[in-house]
Design an enzyme around this catalytic site. Structure first.
Site, PDB file in Angstrom:
ATOM      1  N   LYS A 191       0.866  -1.182   0.000  1.00  0.00           N
ATOM      2  CA  LYS A 191       0.000   0.000   0.000  1.00  0.00           C
ATOM      3  C   LYS A 191       0.903   1.233   0.000  1.00  0.00           C
ATOM      4  CE  LYS A 191      -1.646   2.898   2.812  1.00  0.00           C
ATOM      5  NZ  LYS A 191      -1.516   4.172   2.077  1.00  0.00           N
ATOM      6  N   GLU A 266      11.172   1.852   9.850  1.00  0.00           N
ATOM      7  CA  GLU A 266      12.211   2.833   9.540  1.00  0.00           C
ATOM      8  C   GLU A 266      11.549   4.193   9.702  1.00  0.00           C
ATOM      9  OE1 GLU A 266      14.408   5.386   8.527  1.00  0.00           O
ATOM     10  OE2 GLU A 266      13.861   4.908   6.473  1.00  0.00           O
ATOM     11  N   CYS A 300      14.289  11.204   5.349  1.00  0.00           N
ATOM     12  CA  CYS A 300      14.527  10.815   6.756  1.00  0.00           C
ATOM     13  C   CYS A 300      15.981  11.090   7.107  1.00  0.00           C
ATOM     14  CB  CYS A 300      14.283   9.344   7.031  1.00  0.00           C
ATOM     15  SG  CYS A 300      13.173   8.541   5.955  1.00  0.00           S
ATOM     16  N   GLU A 401      11.695  16.348  14.216  1.00  0.00           N
ATOM     17  CA  GLU A 401      11.869  16.159  12.771  1.00  0.00           C
ATOM     18  C   GLU A 401      10.933  17.112  12.040  1.00  0.00           C
ATOM     19  OE1 GLU A 401      10.601  12.398  10.880  1.00  0.00           O
ATOM     20  OE2 GLU A 401      12.511  12.505   9.806  1.00  0.00           O
TER      21      GLU A 401
HETATM   22  C1  UN1 Z   1      14.967   8.493   3.132  1.00  0.00           C
HETATM   23  O1  UN1 Z   1      15.593   9.449   3.576  1.00  0.00           O
HETATM   24  O2  UN1 Z   1      13.772   8.361   3.383  1.00  0.00           O
HETATM   25  O3  UN1 Z   1      20.393   7.903   1.719  1.00  0.00           O
HETATM   26  C2  UN1 Z   1      15.614   7.498   2.242  1.00  0.00           C
HETATM   27  C3  UN1 Z   1      19.586   8.559   1.089  1.00  0.00           C
HETATM   28  C4  UN1 Z   1      18.719   7.868   0.056  1.00  0.00           C
HETATM   29  C5  UN1 Z   1      17.570   7.178   0.727  1.00  0.00           C
HETATM   30  C6  UN1 Z   1      16.861   8.075   1.684  1.00  0.00           C
HETATM   31  N1  UN1 Z   1      19.501   6.923  -0.680  1.00  0.00           N
HETATM   32  O4  UN1 Z   1      19.459   9.753   1.290  1.00  0.00           O
END
Ligand code: UN1
Length: 512
Positions: A191, A266, A300, A401
């Site tokens: 999803k 994550e 992230c 964040e």
């Molecule tokens: C994310 O930040 O949600 O390392 C993933 C990175 C990318 C993946 C980020 N290859 O910034």
């Protein structure tokens, strides 16, 4: 509606009617049983309607899980190298379609074309890497403590796996989850985030074109409460993989635990970059710009705190602000744009709320801070790249964040204090340090408490064959990417073969 129309992935639109996209369940492209749909619009220009997607509910999820359950009975028995051949084919096809899929992604997600090409490339890389695993999937063989007895451990698939994926890497992150699951012999229901379903749809379409058997991959689009929750709660689902916010992750983890599902989370980050007095300042400024404002800060792994040693604090800040002011904010489809829009109105409002919070708590707004609304910006969710200085580590902009183009610069007395500030946070995904002192670099590698540490590079840019994930509130101990993904999507079975032709009792019979 004729059934052949129903099994096509998309009903092509006309000048006045948008494309209509279907769910993919049991090898068929189908409408949702709810009869409801939702719109996917371009965040850079909300007049641009990309398509209509199915607003699915529990009965769609039930059908998808049932199909995946049936497909598992056969898929698990196909030799892993043969499963991998399909993924190799998908990798080649994705590479061929990279430009089209990058454009689709920029249109639905907003990030600039250079980055959406990178996002598709990350899925290509994952596909080649995971396809290679089809001829590995190693397990240990080891001597038995008894004579004429053989011992080994083999990896077994789990069954039906559920993936709930975010909008910021709409193809790369689904690929991190789907492809290792598939090569290990699992079947999947995904999803995708409701803001970016098209890119996941494109990924699934490639797998279908590469020959994935019916029911092995299923896509159900819709909203978290309506489609995500029943998927997560479904008793036939054996594993859940989720990327998103820490608060939703907490709920998902709790729910999954009730039925003992494997659960990979994550979650958030508040990633620090340390700049020491001996750093190459131009390089650090370059890295900070890319880490903080790349993907409009919506990673992230985004650099959201820059901790600068006092000797270079002013010089670093001045150069950073000067460069940030020159970044071109605009539609990601325009090759001259550096920074695209926020994903949606709610995200933009939240970013602006953090600007107000920073000002109220006494941080100094060095540049940016405002929504861009005039001219071409009028129809999108744009804001200026924003830098706060004189940030105290207790302020909200230093702790929470933000997921937008807002970065907090914090002054530090020395290296030790910088590491302490970096670690003094709820999260632990990525981290970075700029220094030319090899001893300090090694201390930072050891002492920065995070899943990823970069030396002389910003906090973004993970490669798919290394473990990806974080500590503390960033996750629950699993890793995506690398071999960790294979660990998550398999269960160990230990196998003992006794060829002595007599009863041998472990721990009791101790032959000389
Ligand atoms: C994310 O930040 O949600 O390392 C993933 C990175 C990318 C993946 C980020 N290859 O910034």
């Amino acid at each position: 509606m004729a059934s052949d129309t129903l099994t096509s992935p998309v009903i092509a639109g006309t000048a006045t009617r948008p494309n209509i996209y279907h769910n993919f369940i049991d090898g068929q492209w189908v409408e949702s049983t709810t009869g409801q749909t939702f719109e996917n619009r371009n965040p850079a220009d909300t007049r641009d309607l990309i398509g209509i997607f199915q607003r699915s509910g529990k009965s769609d999820v039930d059908a998808a899980v049932a199909a995946a359950r049936r497909a598992f009975l056969k898929w698990r028995l196909i030799p892993a190298p043969r499963r991998a051949e399909i993924i190799f084919r998908a990798a080649d096809m994705l590479a061929e379609r990279k430009e089209d899929y990058a454009r689709d992604m920029t249109r639905e997600m907003g990030k600039i074309l250079k980055e959406t090409r990178g996002d598709v490339q990350e899925a290509v890389d994952t596909a080649f890497y995971m396809a290679g695993e089809g001829r590995r999937l190693f397990g240990p063989t080891t001597p038995s403590e008894l004579p004429n007895k053989f011992a080994m451990a083999v990896r077994q698939p789990l069954g039906v796996c559920a993936m709930i994926t975010p909008w910021n890497f709409p193809m790369a992150i689904p690929s991190w989850k789907l492809l290792p699951a598939l090569v290990c012999g699992n079947t999947c229901v995904i999803k995708p985030a409701q803001d970016t379903p098209l890119s996941t749809f494109n990924l699934v379409r490639v797998l279908v074109d590469a020959g994935i058997p019916r029911g092995v991959v299923n896509i159900v689009t819709g909203f978290g409460a309506e489609a995500g929750a029943p998927l997560l709660e479904h008793p036939e689902v054996r594993a859940v993989s989720f990327t998103g916010s820490t608060s939703v992750g907490r709920t998902i983890g709790t729910t999954a635990a009730k039925s003992f599902k494997h659960c990979s989370l994550e979650l958030g980050g508040k990633n620090p970059m340390i700049v020491l007095d001996d750093a190459n300042l131009d390089l650090a400024v370059e890295g900070a710009l890319w880490g903080a404002f790349g993907t409009t800060g919506q990673r992230c792994t985004a650099t959201s705190r820059i901790i600068v040693e006092k000797g270079v604090y002013r010089a670093f800040l001045d150069r950073l602000v000067e460069r940030a002011r020159k970044l071109r904010v605009g539609n990601g489809l325009d090759e001259t744009s550096d920074v695209g829009p926020a994903i949606n109105e709610r995200q933009l409002e939240s970013d602006l709320e953090y600007v107000r919070a920073g000002q109220n708590e006494g941080a100094r707004l060095e540049c940016g801070g405002c929504r861009l609304e005039k001219g071409d910006y009028h129809w999108g969710w744009f804001m200026e790249p924003t830098i706060f200085s004189d940030v105290d580590r207790k302020m909200r902009i230093a702790r929470e964040e933000i997921f937008g183009p807002v970065v907090a610069v914090i002054r530090s007395e020395n290296f030790d204090e910088a590491v302490t500030i970096a670690n003094d946070i709820e999260y632990g995904l990525s981290s970075s340090i700029y220094t030319r002192d090899v001893n300090r670099a090694f201390v930072a590698m050891r002492d920065l408490y995070a899943g990823i540490t970069y030396i002389n590079a910003p906090t973004i840019g993970a490669e798919v064959h290394l473990p990806f994930g974080g500590v503390k509130a960033t996750g629950n101990g699993h890793r995506e990417g690398g071999i960790g993904a294979i660990d998550f999507y398999t269960e160990w079975k230990s196998v003992y073969v006794d060829y002595s032709d007599r009863l041998q009792r472990a721990q009791i019979d101790r032959p000389e």
